[in-house]
Write a protein that holds these residues in place. Structure first.
Motif, short mmCIF file in Angstrom:
data_model
loop_
_atom_site.label_atom_id
_atom_site.label_comp_id
_atom_site.label_asym_id
_atom_site.label_seq_id
_atom_site.Cartn_x
_atom_site.Cartn_y
_atom_site.Cartn_z
N UNK A 6 0.84 -1.21 0.00
CA UNK A 6 0.00 0.00 0.00
C UNK A 6 0.87 1.25 0.00
N UNK A 7 1.87 1.30 0.86
CA UNK A 7 2.72 2.49 0.99
C UNK A 7 3.44 2.81 -0.32
N UNK A 8 4.01 1.79 -0.95
CA UNK A 8 4.73 2.00 -2.21
C UNK A 8 3.80 2.56 -3.27
N UNK A 9 2.61 2.00 -3.38
CA UNK A 9 1.66 2.48 -4.39
C UNK A 9 1.16 3.89 -4.06
N UNK A 10 0.78 4.12 -2.83
CA UNK A 10 0.20 5.41 -2.45
C UNK A 10 1.19 6.56 -2.61
N UNK A 11 2.47 6.32 -2.39
CA UNK A 11 3.47 7.39 -2.53
C UNK A 11 3.66 7.82 -3.98
N UNK A 12 3.27 7.00 -4.92
CA UNK A 12 3.40 7.35 -6.34
C UNK A 12 2.18 8.11 -6.88
N UNK A 13 1.14 8.21 -6.09
CA UNK A 13 -0.08 8.90 -6.55
C UNK A 13 0.08 10.41 -6.52
N UNK A 14 -0.64 11.06 -7.40
CA UNK A 14 -0.77 12.52 -7.38
C UNK A 14 -2.17 12.85 -6.88
N UNK A 15 -2.35 14.07 -6.47
CA UNK A 15 -3.67 14.50 -6.01
C UNK A 15 -4.70 14.36 -7.13
N UNK A 16 -4.28 14.63 -8.36
CA UNK A 16 -5.20 14.54 -9.50
C UNK A 16 -5.65 13.09 -9.75
N UNK A 17 -4.86 12.11 -9.32
CA UNK A 17 -5.25 10.70 -9.49
C UNK A 17 -6.44 10.33 -8.61
N UNK A 18 -6.69 11.11 -7.58
CA UNK A 18 -7.72 10.78 -6.60
C UNK A 18 -9.00 11.59 -6.77
N UNK A 19 -9.07 12.39 -7.81
CA UNK A 19 -10.24 13.26 -7.98
C UNK A 19 -11.43 12.49 -8.54
N UNK A 61 -15.20 10.25 -8.33
CA UNK A 61 -15.52 8.88 -7.94
C UNK A 61 -14.72 7.86 -8.75
N UNK A 62 -14.38 8.20 -10.00
CA UNK A 62 -13.59 7.28 -10.81
C UNK A 62 -12.19 7.11 -10.22
N UNK A 63 -11.61 8.17 -9.70
CA UNK A 63 -10.29 8.08 -9.07
C UNK A 63 -10.31 7.22 -7.83
N UNK A 64 -11.35 7.36 -7.03
CA UNK A 64 -11.47 6.56 -5.81
C UNK A 64 -11.71 5.09 -6.17
N UNK A 65 -12.51 4.85 -7.20
CA UNK A 65 -12.76 3.47 -7.63
C UNK A 65 -11.47 2.81 -8.12
N UNK A 66 -10.67 3.54 -8.90
CA UNK A 66 -9.38 3.00 -9.36
C UNK A 66 -8.47 2.70 -8.18
N UNK A 67 -8.44 3.60 -7.19
CA UNK A 67 -7.64 3.39 -5.99
C UNK A 67 -8.09 2.12 -5.27
N UNK A 68 -9.39 1.94 -5.13
CA UNK A 68 -9.93 0.77 -4.44
C UNK A 68 -9.54 -0.52 -5.17
N UNK A 82 -13.23 1.71 2.38
CA UNK A 82 -12.59 2.93 2.87
C UNK A 82 -13.35 3.43 4.09
N UNK A 83 -12.62 3.62 5.17
CA UNK A 83 -13.22 4.19 6.37
C UNK A 83 -12.96 5.68 6.44
N UNK A 84 -11.79 6.09 5.90
CA UNK A 84 -11.44 7.50 5.91
C UNK A 84 -10.46 7.76 4.77
N UNK A 85 -10.72 8.84 4.02
CA UNK A 85 -9.79 9.31 3.00
C UNK A 85 -9.70 10.82 3.18
N UNK A 86 -8.49 11.27 3.41
CA UNK A 86 -8.27 12.71 3.59
C UNK A 86 -7.05 13.09 2.76
N UNK A 87 -7.24 14.04 1.84
CA UNK A 87 -6.14 14.52 1.01
C UNK A 87 -5.97 16.00 1.29
N UNK A 88 -4.73 16.41 1.68
CA UNK A 88 -4.45 17.82 1.96
C UNK A 88 -3.33 18.28 1.07
#
Length: 160
Positions: A111-124, A126-133, A154-160
């Motif tokens: 999870x850590x390796x994958x999540x560190x490669x994401x950009x904020x735009x990758x998570x925008x 519902x499609x971004x969240x579905x791909x993440x899931x 997902x119990x919590x997703x917070x992007x700052x």
């Protein structure tokens, strides 16, 4: 004589049309309403609801909670962006939960390796969240193979 007077005056009496009695129409309408109401009541009270049949058929699943993860997102010259993520794994039975426990370090690492490669735009969106899931599910299934996870929750997703 009256009939003769009508004939003599040139007026011919037209025969009256037969009308359905209002009472007969009311009775037919009442029968239709009663039959419709009876059929509705039968289906409502005596037939088994479809939801209950589906609920009984669903297998019981178990939830395996992962620790909260906070990672830096990949930025492109912008200020640092962070993501806080709390995930639960849905598994089919307790045996799978027991198989995951000793492999938790692999799961968190994947999870850590994958999540560190994401950009904020990758998570925008519902499609971004579905791909993440789906990507997290794929990675956890690789880490715990031959056991399989049913889904990622997902119990919590917070992007700052």
């Amino acid at each position: 004589m009256a009939a003769e007077a009508d004939i003599e005056s040139g007026e011919v009496a037209a025969p009256e049309k037969k009308k359905l009695p209002v009472m007969l129409i009311a009775m037919v309408a009442a029968v239709v309403v009663l039959l419709g109401g009876g059929a509705g009541a039968y289906f409502m009270f005596f037939s088994a609801p479809a939801e209950d049949q589906h609920i009984a058929a669903l297998p019981e699943t178990f939830i395996f909670n992962l620790p909260t993860m906070t990672v830096n997102l990949r930025g492109e010259g912008e200020r640092e962006q962070f993501m806080k993520l709390t995930v639960a794994l849905e598994v089919a039975n307790e045996e799978v939960m027991e198989e995951i426990q000793p492999r938790m370090a692999k799961v968190v690492d994947a999870f850590q390796v994958y999540l560190r490669e994401l950009r904020k735009s990758d998570l925008e969106g519902s499609a971004g969240i579905y791909r993440l899931k789906e990507e997290l599910r794929r990675r956890v299934n690789i880490a715990i193979f031959p056991a399989q996870v049913e889904s990622i929750l997902f119990k919590e997703i917070l992007v700052q």
